[in-house]
Design a protein around this motif. Sequence first.
Motif, mmCIF file in Angstrom:
data_model
loop_
_atom_site.group_PDB
_atom_site.id
_atom_site.type_symbol
_atom_site.label_atom_id
_atom_site.label_comp_id
_atom_site.label_asym_id
_atom_site.label_seq_id
_atom_site.Cartn_x
_atom_site.Cartn_y
_atom_site.Cartn_z
ATOM 1 N N TYR A 101 0.844 -1.193 0.000
ATOM 2 C CA TYR A 101 0.000 0.000 0.000
ATOM 3 C C TYR A 101 0.884 1.249 0.000
ATOM 4 O O TYR A 101 1.893 1.323 0.712
ATOM 5 C CB TYR A 101 -0.917 0.004 1.211
ATOM 6 N N HIS A 102 0.476 2.220 -0.795
ATOM 7 C CA HIS A 102 1.249 3.455 -0.946
ATOM 8 C C HIS A 102 0.421 4.628 -0.397
ATOM 9 O O HIS A 102 -0.528 5.090 -1.031
ATOM 10 C CB HIS A 102 1.585 3.697 -2.419
ATOM 11 N N THR A 103 0.822 5.062 0.780
ATOM 12 C CA THR A 103 0.139 6.208 1.401
ATOM 13 C C THR A 103 1.123 7.313 1.782
ATOM 14 O O THR A 103 0.723 8.316 2.359
ATOM 15 C CB THR A 103 -0.608 5.764 2.665
ATOM 16 N N TYR A 104 2.404 7.108 1.448
ATOM 17 C CA TYR A 104 3.437 8.029 1.913
ATOM 18 C C TYR A 104 3.422 9.364 1.165
ATOM 19 O O TYR A 104 3.839 10.388 1.707
ATOM 20 C CB TYR A 104 4.825 7.394 1.728
ATOM 21 N N TYR A 105 2.968 9.375 -0.115
ATOM 22 C CA TYR A 105 3.194 10.549 -0.954
ATOM 23 C C TYR A 105 2.501 11.803 -0.432
ATOM 24 O O TYR A 105 2.964 12.910 -0.681
ATOM 25 C CB TYR A 105 2.786 10.279 -2.405
ATOM 26 N N GLN A 106 1.407 11.639 0.316
ATOM 27 C CA GLN A 106 0.761 12.829 0.877
ATOM 28 C C GLN A 106 1.560 13.407 2.040
ATOM 29 O O GLN A 106 1.357 14.561 2.419
ATOM 30 C CB GLN A 106 -0.656 12.477 1.337
ATOM 31 N N TRP A 107 2.487 12.611 2.607
ATOM 32 C CA TRP A 107 3.315 13.086 3.713
ATOM 33 C C TRP A 107 4.694 13.560 3.251
ATOM 34 O O TRP A 107 5.451 14.100 4.063
ATOM 35 C CB TRP A 107 3.500 11.969 4.745
ATOM 36 N N VAL A 108 5.038 13.366 1.998
ATOM 37 C CA VAL A 108 6.381 13.686 1.521
ATOM 38 C C VAL A 108 6.760 15.150 1.769
ATOM 39 O O VAL A 108 7.854 15.425 2.286
ATOM 40 C CB VAL A 108 6.520 13.324 0.025
ATOM 41 N N PRO A 109 5.926 16.148 1.435
ATOM 42 C CA PRO A 109 6.344 17.539 1.695
ATOM 43 C C PRO A 109 6.610 17.820 3.166
ATOM 44 O O PRO A 109 7.579 18.523 3.498
ATOM 45 C CB PRO A 109 5.151 18.365 1.177
ATOM 46 N N PHE A 110 5.795 17.263 4.059
ATOM 47 C CA PHE A 110 5.987 17.512 5.487
ATOM 48 C C PHE A 110 7.268 16.851 5.999
ATOM 49 O O PHE A 110 8.012 17.448 6.783
ATOM 50 C CB PHE A 110 4.781 16.998 6.275
#
Length: 378
Positions: A107-116
């Motif tokens: 599962y890929h959920t990391y990309y929404q946290w990348v900027p933070f």
Amino acid sequence: MSLAALGKIKVKIDVKPAVENLVFRLHYRYSYYFFMASALLTTLYNIVGKKIDCISGVGSDSFNDVVNSYCFIMGTFTVDRLHGLQVGQQVPHPGVGPPEAQDSITYHTYYQWVPFVLFVQGVMFYMPHWFWKRWEGGLFKQIIQDLSIRNYLGANLKNYFNRRDMIKTLSKYVTRTMNGHKMWAYRFFFCELLNLVVVVATLFFTDWFLGGEFLTYGTNVFAVVGLDPENRTDPMSYVFPRMAKCTFKSFGPSGTIQVRDMMCLIATNIINEKIYLFLWVWLVLLTAITCLWMVYRLLTILLPPLRLYLLKVRVLPSVSDEVETIMRTASLSDWLLLINLSRNMERSVFSEFIREFATHNSPATDQEHDTEKSPLKF
């Protein structure tokens, strides 16, 4: 006329007097700027279109917007078994296809946290420098006065003609504060060690953040660069899939639950894969450089002859004997102050200072200096 012309010479490079060395600056300046720029780039979705675009099969724009928002927030997934298959014949995209019961799914959920995450990591790289500036408080700049390279080669020759007075003042101050810079030196060593801790922690945290794929990410990418694009499995498509699947459940017209299994284009990963490839190269090199520097720092702490040699190569050969005289009584913290003065001063000016300092530090003047008090405190 010639003096007037010399007075108009300006230094193009802003060389501020500072204790931080090049390795230190690689952390708080270049790494900090890179992380902040990367955090900004990952939020510029207009460069690559929509941040995520899913094929829902429904013509309603409002429904498509809901699906896109849902899949971006809840995450997408790929099937691990389908990554090694041939694209275009066995699978439409790497890792994209119907999963079976025994399949392992990522599962890929990391990309929404990348900027933070990139922003916080950039702040962490700046923290050792912030601690040092708070502890140091501009003391080194006050000690060196206007004898630094930037001020000495400034817009006029005033500092050149006044250098003797400033050298005498600096010599008297260093003589009065011999063995008095221990806390100043220990804090600097701690900040250097903190730089190493930050870069190593960033490596392992990023690896955990990307599901254990970051430590080998760069080597895997470079290993397939020369292979045929049609017959290779791109490691970037495994860590940062451009196409993935998303399962969306909703009520149909009759009130029954409808399950839609859709493919989604994750446009942000086009930027992410490049950023993290460069980040892997930078962090690996920075970790190696920092480790080597800490070995050097440990050697300077443990080996007084090495400290003597490093200081002697900073002065003119004519004052080598004076350096040996000074180092007979100088402590580690005194050496750190002297070596940083040499880094920030022109060689001939620093040699003048060493000659003057050796005179003040001679046994004939010890009794006189013992009766004086230092105007500055550490």
